[in-house]
Design a protein around this motif. Structure first.
Motif, short mmCIF file in Angstrom:
data_model
loop_
_atom_site.label_atom_id
_atom_site.label_comp_id
_atom_site.label_asym_id
_atom_site.label_seq_id
_atom_site.Cartn_x
_atom_site.Cartn_y
_atom_site.Cartn_z
N GLN A 1 0.81 -1.11 0.32
CA GLN A 1 -0.03 0.39 -0.20
C GLN A 1 0.68 1.16 -0.04
O GLN A 1 1.56 1.45 1.23
CB GLN A 1 -1.21 0.42 1.54
N LYS B 1 -3.16 5.64 -2.34
CA LYS B 1 -3.58 4.77 -2.69
C LYS B 1 -3.78 3.44 -1.78
O LYS B 1 -4.07 3.31 -0.96
CB LYS B 1 -2.37 3.91 -3.64
N GLU B 2 -4.97 2.38 -2.56
CA GLU B 2 -5.52 1.05 -2.36
C GLU B 2 -4.02 0.16 -1.70
O GLU B 2 -3.62 -0.03 -3.23
CB GLU B 2 -6.59 0.79 -3.24
N ARG B 3 -4.86 -1.18 -1.13
CA ARG B 3 -3.73 -2.00 -0.75
C ARG B 3 -4.17 -2.51 -2.37
O ARG B 3 -4.73 -3.60 -2.09
CB ARG B 3 -3.77 -3.01 0.10
N GLU B 4 -3.10 -3.17 -2.55
CA GLU B 4 -2.84 -3.94 -4.19
C GLU B 4 -2.15 -5.52 -3.40
O GLU B 4 -0.90 -5.27 -3.02
CB GLU B 4 -2.38 -3.60 -5.18
#
Length: 122
Positions: free
Chosen positions: A39, A43-46
């Motif tokens: 993350q 931003k979103e966790r990917e």
């Protein structure tokens, strides 16, 4: 219950390498699918990479294919993420996670570590 503890993060120059480790304890490690997520700020966790309980199946997100390698040592109850050719865009907090099923879906992972910071300077 599964406890996960990541280590190995740090500051590295672009083009360099780091190896992250995630030590697991608790529920039978060898039955768990393990994943690395990241993350970045804002931003979103990917999902980054996944490895099945046996190590026979792996998955990588496109942006890290050919540069990152996920592996596991069931005897040591540890999963690793070797990161080569690092780029500034790889900068993020990296999280280790465990799931009872082989999945690339974030919400299938029930157990999470506290995260380790990786910073890649240009």
């Amino acid at each position: 219950q599964v406890q996960l503890v990541e280590s190995g993060g740090g500051l590295v120059q672009a083009g360099g390498s780091l190896r992250l480790s995630c030590a697991a304890s608790g529920r039978a490690f060898r039955r768990l699918t393990m994943g690395w997520f990241r993350q970045a700020p804002g931003k979103e966790r990917e999902l980054v990479a996944v490895i099945s309980w046996s190590g026979g199946n792996t998955y990588y997100t496109d942006s890290v294919k050919g540069r990152f390698t996920i592996s596991r040592d069931n005897a040591k109850t540890t999963v690793y993420l070797l990161m080569n050719s690092l780029k500034p865009e790889d900068t993020a907090v990296y999280y280790c996670a465990a799931s009872g099923t082989y999945s690339i879906v974030r919400y299938d992972y029930d157990y999470w570590g506290q995260g380790t910071q990786v910073t890649v300077s240009s």
